[in-house]
Design a protein around this motif. Structure first.
Motif, PDB file in Angstrom:
ATOM      1  N   MET A 163      47.080  29.938  34.031  1.00 13.36           N
ATOM      2  CA  MET A 163      46.658  31.100  34.807  1.00 13.36           C
ATOM      3  C   MET A 163      46.099  32.219  33.907  1.00 13.36           C
ATOM      4  N   ILE A 164      46.599  32.267  32.654  1.00 18.84           N
ATOM      5  CA  ILE A 164      46.090  33.312  31.766  1.00 18.84           C
ATOM      6  C   ILE A 164      44.617  33.071  31.449  1.00 18.84           C
ATOM      7  N   ALA A 165      44.215  31.770  31.294  1.00 16.55           N
ATOM      8  CA  ALA A 165      42.804  31.469  31.038  1.00 16.55           C
ATOM      9  C   ALA A 165      41.934  31.916  32.206  1.00 16.55           C
ATOM     10  N   LEU A 166      42.503  31.908  33.409  1.00 19.48           N
ATOM     11  CA  LEU A 166      41.743  32.328  34.592  1.00 19.48           C
ATOM     12  C   LEU A 166      41.298  33.776  34.462  1.00 19.48           C
TER      13      LEU A 166
ATOM     14  N   TYR B  80      32.610  35.145  33.980  1.00 17.48           N
ATOM     15  CA  TYR B  80      31.692  34.669  35.019  1.00 17.48           C
ATOM     16  C   TYR B  80      31.426  35.704  36.110  1.00 17.48           C
ATOM     17  N   GLU B  81      32.290  36.688  36.233  1.00 14.60           N
ATOM     18  CA  GLU B  81      32.061  37.738  37.227  1.00 14.60           C
ATOM     19  C   GLU B  81      32.040  39.104  36.549  1.00 14.60           C
TER      20      GLU B  81
ATOM     21  N   VAL C  89      32.258  45.533  35.244  1.00 10.87           N
ATOM     22  CA  VAL C  89      31.551  46.546  34.456  1.00 10.87           C
ATOM     23  C   VAL C  89      31.950  47.971  34.842  1.00 10.87           C
ATOM     24  N   PRO C  90      32.031  48.297  36.152  1.00 14.09           N
ATOM     25  CA  PRO C  90      32.449  49.671  36.496  1.00 14.09           C
ATOM     26  C   PRO C  90      33.825  50.039  35.941  1.00 14.09           C
TER      27      PRO C  90
END
Length: 385
Positions: free
Chosen positions: A1-4, A11-12, A17-18
């Motif tokens: 889950m940490i890799a997620l 990827y998102e 960014v904000p």
């Protein structure tokens, strides 16, 4: 889950960014506020920090360098009697009125309050050793010669080689240097003889302070304690109090920071900056979690525990905080360079940078915890509708 958590950031990235900019904005506010506080109030101790003296001696109870009162010349003799002191210098402080004119004193540019510092002119002198070059001290030996800060030339209506009057005494600006800009007034340097002449009768001996250099390896605190030891013999030299250079600098800074309205105002603004930064960062991270609510709900429905999802959110907050700090470091460096170019009083210490980094990390962590709390409270069934 940490890799997620990391893969989601990659990827998102547009979604995060904000949040990175929010953390960076908070970091820039913190760093610049700290730099301004240290720069403005650090200038109150400029006279100490720009000098190489290890011991300062002045009138008992002096709150800040600019509040000094004259002490007798016998105090200088007391310092020279100490076996651990290798050199002693007097420091004459004069509150003055500066008037610059192109043709004469009557055609004056205007009165400006200044702080005149009378110092020794030998090449090995301690006062302002970190600001003046030996050739500049030599120029001060000329009668009526003074040195000012480059940033104060416009305020004083002066230029190098120009003539002015201090308390009605004619002086000439022989050099302009960087690093003399202080708090509350323009700093002007002169020789001891020039300063005593401007100060008038009663200042031919003694000084506002005496500064001392110690033998190699001697602890300043031990010499300070010995000089301040109360005894009938000590009292015969007249009233005085000794401080280490570090203690006297902190004493001056603390007075201007905590005991004046200006200091209270700046510290209040620092608290506002922290509050604004925390609110902006928290709301930004909550918006990111809310935008991913359906994805988290699907994972929860597939058997992923809410605790595991919470750890994903916390690690995302960590990476957002790290990226935000890097952004803040770059932007702050540029702003500090710009401020120094325009001679804005800014300063940073390793301790201040570390505290700012810790505050950014705490803001990110608290914001992540707040976002995780809203996630754990959400009903997966309602999120999947």
């Amino acid at each position: 889950m940490i890799a997620l958590a990391r893969k989601t950031l990659v990827y998102e990235w547009r979604r995060f960014v904000p949040s990175v900019f929010a953390v960076g904005f908070s970091g820039v506010l913190l760093v610049m506020q700290a730099a301004l506080v240290l720069g403005i109030f650090g200038s109150a101790a400029l006279y100490v920090t720009a000098s190489s003296a290890q011991i300062w001696v002045g009138y008992p109870g002096t709150q800040s360098v600019n509040f000094g009162r004259d002490i007798g010349r016998d105090v200088e003799m007391r310092l020279r009697m100490d076996p651990d002191i290798t050199a002693v210098e007097p420091y004459v402080w004069v509150d003055g009125d500066w008037r610059a004119a192109s043709t004469g004193q009557g055609d004056a540019h205007g009165g400006v309050s200044i702080y005149l510092s009378g110092i020794a002119t030998e090449a090995s002198s301690m006062l302002f050793a970190r600001v003046l070059q030996p050739w500049q001290r030599e120029r001060l030996r000329e009668p009526g010669a003074v040195i000012v800060d480059q940033a104060d030339l416009g305020t004083l209506g002066a230029q190098e080689g120009g003539v002015a009057w201090i308390n009605g005494h004619r002086v000439r600006v022989v050099a302009a240097v960087s690093g003399l800009r202080g708090l509350g007034g323009a700093n002007v340097l002169s020789s001891l003889a020039t300063a005593r002449e401007i100060a008038g009768p009663g200042h031919e001996a003694g000084g506002t302070y005496f500064v001392a250099r110690l033998r190699q390896g001697v602890k300043p605190a031990s010499v300070r304690d010995r000089l301040n030891q109360a005894s009938p013999a000590q009292a015969s030299f007249g009233p005085y109090e000794a401080w280490t250079a570090r203690d006297f600098a902190r004493r001056s800074q603390r007075y201007w920071m905590l005991d004046t309205g200006a200091g209270a105002g700046v510290l209040f603004m620092a608290l506002i900056v922290c509050l604004v930064g925390s609110v902006v960062t928290s709301q930004s991270l909550k918006a990111v979690v809310a935008a991913s609510a359906r994805e988290y709900a699907v994972l929860n429905a597939l058997g992923v525990s809410r605790g595991a999802l919470g750890r994903v959110v916390i690690e995302q907050s960590f990476w957002i905080g790290a990226l935000g700090f890097v952004l803040a470091a770059v932007v702050s460096s540029l702003l500090l360079a710009l401020a120094m170019a325009y001679r804005v009083p800014v300063a940073l210490t390793p301790m201040a940078v570390t505290l700012c980094a810790l505050l950014v990390a705490v803001l990110s962590l608290l914001s992540g915890l707040g976002a995780m709390r809203s996630l754990l409270r959400a009903d997966p069934a309602s999120l999947l509708r």
